[in-house]
Motif scaffolding. Structure first.
Motif, PDB file in Angstrom:
ATOM      1  N   ASN A   1       0.823  -1.212   0.000  1.00  0.00           N
ATOM      2  CA  ASN A   1       0.000   0.000   0.000  1.00  0.00           C
ATOM      3  C   ASN A   1       0.857   1.263   0.000  1.00  0.00           C
ATOM      4  OD1 ASN A   1      -2.213  -1.693   0.125  1.00  0.00           O
ATOM      5  ND2 ASN A   1      -2.460  -1.486   2.341  1.00  0.00           N
TER       6      ASN A   1
ATOM      7  N   CYS B   1      -6.808  -7.593   1.788  1.00  0.00           N
ATOM      8  CA  CYS B   1      -7.170  -6.205   1.477  1.00  0.00           C
ATOM      9  C   CYS B   1      -8.688  -6.073   1.530  1.00  0.00           C
ATOM     10  CB  CYS B   1      -6.637  -5.820   0.095  1.00  0.00           C
ATOM     11  SG  CYS B   1      -6.895  -4.079  -0.317  1.00  0.00           S
TER      12      CYS B   1
ATOM     13  N   ASN C   1     -10.579  -3.511   2.057  1.00  0.00           N
ATOM     14  CA  ASN C   1     -11.121  -2.247   1.569  1.00  0.00           C
ATOM     15  C   ASN C   1     -11.327  -2.313   0.052  1.00  0.00           C
ATOM     16  OD1 ASN C   1     -10.924   0.565   0.387  1.00  0.00           O
ATOM     17  ND2 ASN C   1     -10.969   1.084   2.569  1.00  0.00           N
ATOM     18  N   ALA C   2     -12.586  -2.247  -0.385  1.00  0.00           N
ATOM     19  CA  ALA C   2     -12.907  -2.409  -1.805  1.00  0.00           C
ATOM     20  C   ALA C   2     -12.269  -1.315  -2.661  1.00  0.00           C
ATOM     21  CB  ALA C   2     -14.427  -2.403  -1.995  1.00  0.00           C
ATOM     22  N   ARG C   3     -12.222  -0.091  -2.157  1.00  0.00           N
ATOM     23  CA  ARG C   3     -11.635   1.005  -2.928  1.00  0.00           C
ATOM     24  C   ARG C   3     -10.134   0.778  -3.129  1.00  0.00           C
ATOM     25  NH1 ARG C   3     -12.981   7.030  -1.138  1.00  0.00           N
ATOM     26  NH2 ARG C   3     -15.017   6.254  -1.842  1.00  0.00           N
ATOM     27  N   LEU C   4      -9.466   0.324  -2.074  1.00  0.00           N
ATOM     28  CA  LEU C   4      -8.033   0.055  -2.181  1.00  0.00           C
ATOM     29  C   LEU C   4      -7.768  -1.119  -3.131  1.00  0.00           C
ATOM     30  CD1 LEU C   4      -5.196   0.743  -1.340  1.00  0.00           C
ATOM     31  CD2 LEU C   4      -5.512  -0.622   0.741  1.00  0.00           C
ATOM     32  N   ARG C   5      -8.660  -2.129  -3.091  1.00  0.00           N
ATOM     33  CA  ARG C   5      -8.505  -3.237  -4.040  1.00  0.00           C
ATOM     34  C   ARG C   5      -8.622  -2.723  -5.483  1.00  0.00           C
ATOM     35  NH1 ARG C   5     -11.917  -6.190  -0.647  1.00  0.00           N
ATOM     36  NH2 ARG C   5     -13.632  -6.077  -2.158  1.00  0.00           N
ATOM     37  N   GLY C   6      -9.519  -1.758  -5.691  1.00  0.00           N
ATOM     38  CA  GLY C   6      -9.672  -1.190  -7.025  1.00  0.00           C
ATOM     39  C   GLY C   6      -8.400  -0.494  -7.497  1.00  0.00           C
ATOM     40  N   ILE C   7      -7.735   0.215  -6.591  1.00  0.00           N
ATOM     41  CA  ILE C   7      -6.479   0.884  -6.939  1.00  0.00           C
ATOM     42  C   ILE C   7      -5.405  -0.156  -7.240  1.00  0.00           C
ATOM     43  CG2 ILE C   7      -4.644   2.372  -6.066  1.00  0.00           C
ATOM     44  CD1 ILE C   7      -6.811   3.786  -4.373  1.00  0.00           C
ATOM     45  N   ARG C   8      -5.314  -1.174  -6.379  1.00  0.00           N
ATOM     46  CA  ARG C   8      -4.333  -2.230  -6.624  1.00  0.00           C
ATOM     47  C   ARG C   8      -4.574  -2.878  -7.986  1.00  0.00           C
ATOM     48  NH1 ARG C   8      -3.335  -6.114  -1.418  1.00  0.00           N
ATOM     49  NH2 ARG C   8      -2.757  -4.572   0.158  1.00  0.00           N
ATOM     50  N   ARG C   9      -5.853  -3.108  -8.306  1.00  0.00           N
ATOM     51  CA  ARG C   9      -6.194  -3.801  -9.550  1.00  0.00           C
ATOM     52  C   ARG C   9      -5.633  -3.068 -10.768  1.00  0.00           C
ATOM     53  NH1 ARG C   9     -10.428  -4.153 -13.365  1.00  0.00           N
ATOM     54  NH2 ARG C   9     -10.835  -6.320 -14.024  1.00  0.00           N
TER      55      ARG C   9
ATOM     56  N   TYR D   1     -10.040  -9.521  -7.806  1.00  0.00           N
ATOM     57  CA  TYR D   1      -9.447  -8.592  -8.765  1.00  0.00           C
ATOM     58  C   TYR D   1      -9.862  -8.835 -10.215  1.00  0.00           C
ATOM     59  CZ  TYR D   1      -6.541  -7.200  -4.838  1.00  0.00           C
ATOM     60  OH  TYR D   1      -6.109  -6.742  -3.620  1.00  0.00           O
TER      61      TYR D   1
END
Length: 383
Positions: free
Chosen positions: A101, A127, A129-137, A162
């Protein structure tokens, strides 16, 4: 296996700390193994202490750094990491746990350095947090970060979390566990917990958190002893965390310890593996898992594993026999499964112990795991 076909590289491992836990144990073993052919640096987010459980096991040849993270959100960490990475100038960066992160904001400034991230648990748990998963994706899709799953179940959870991003599958490994200088003291300690020579010893190792489910294990053990008069002792090793949930678990375990007399709550132990050498069984009742390093250790030593069928555990244990897996996560099922296994013949026990050792040597040695990471590093480096 050797690394002769691979270029010598500067490998940087990043992890929050090395104070305890399966991923931390793994990264120390992996760093030591990679050091045979590469220059290896290890960065921890939090300050390292001499009493960190795995610090003593890290080779002197591994160069260590820290960015001295504060508790909670620390917005200065990405900038400190960037400065440190520029100084180390690695050929490849390998992330573990939530340290990724803090890399996300600085990836555009890292040029073409390949970045690998190992998913050590269920992808949603790692992870939440859905928003953070979106960024990681976004970083996964653009191949700015190469994800690695550690089991078939881990891979499936990653695909669910993902989308169509396909991770690499590299199963965890462990160097062959060796007894510490305290092993004889541990043998004597465990002898003092036994009613007689026929007493079976069950060991659980894991952080005292809801995931590891020790309270249910204790309830199953109480039923095993009180209702079925099974001659056994239960040893639980693991540190608590600074949370209300962990404090409640410790309270419940201590109450059971006082009530029963054959339940022993030992807290965190730097030589926890010694207790596996003296155990008959290793019991892991977790609600979810990745590919537990403690289970790999138990198999290497020959402590018979009895575990819940979650995460990568079934693919590790099923070849030894499905009898070793809890079919459901309940105290009744745990009690019945423990009873069935404990009452098996000595010949059966010996066969399972030897089979577990052989499976470790074939599938879960750190040499095989490090070779596969080397192949990945090399492929990314020359791409």
């Amino acid at each position: 296996m050797d690394f002769l076909s691979f270029k010598k590289m500067k490998v940087l491992q990043i992890i929050p700390n090395i104070s305890g836990g399966g991923a931390e144990r793994f990264i120390v073993d992996l760093s030591n193994e990679l050091l045979k052919e590469h220059s290896v640096s290890l960065v921890t987010l939090y300050k390292q202490n001499e009493d960190d459980i795995f610090r003593k096991d890290l080779s002197d040849g591994v160069t260590t750094y820290t960015v001295n993270k504060k508790l909670g959100v620390d917005l200065t960490i990405p900038f400190r990491l960037l400065k440190l990475i520029k100084k180390i100038n690695p050929d490849v960066i390998h992330n573990h746990l939530r340290s990724v992160n803090y890399l996300l904001p600085i990836i555009p400034f890292l040029g073409k350095i390949p970045i690998v991230h190992t998913i050590h648990n269920d992808a949603f748990k790692e992870c939440p947090n859905a928003r953070l998963r979106g960024i990681r994706r976004l970083f996964f899709i653009r191949r700015k970060i190469i994800p690695v799953a550690i089991s078939g179940e881990s891979l499936e959870s990653f695909l669910m979390a993902y989308g169509k991003v396909e991770p690499i599958l590299i199963r965890n490994g462990r160097s062959l566990p060796l007894p510490s200088a305290q092993i004889e003291t541990v043998y004597k300690e465990i002898e003092s917990y036994k009613k007689d020579e026929q007493t079976r010893v069950i060991v659980n190792i894991g952080r005292l958190i809801p995931q590891k489910n020790q309270v249910m294990l204790v309830n199953a053990f109480k039923k095993l002893v009180k209702e079925f008069d099974v001659n056994a002792t239960l040893i639980i090793i693991g540190g608590e965390r600074n949370t209300i949930e962990s404090e409640e678990i410790v309270r419940d375990l201590k109450i059971a310890e006082r009530e029963m007399g054959n339940i022993h709550i030992l807290g965190e132990k730097p030589n926890a593996t010694d207790y596996l050498f003296a155990a008959d069984y290793f019991c892991l009742p977790s609600i979810y898992e990745g590919m537990p390093i403690t289970l790999i250790e138990a198999m290497a030593i020959g402590a018979i594993p009895i575990c819940t069928a979650v995460g990568g555990i079934p693919e590790m244990i099923s070849p030894l026999g499905d009898k070793l897996l809890f079919k459901e996560i309940s105290a009744n099922e745990m009690c019945n499964r423990l009873k069935t296994i404990i009452l098996e013949s000595d010949d059966w026990h010996q066969i399972i112990k030897e089979s577990a050792k052989k499976r470790f040597l074939k599938e879960y040695g750190i040499e095989k795991c490090a070779y596969e990471y080397n192949a990945l590093y090399h492929k990314l480096y020359i791409a």
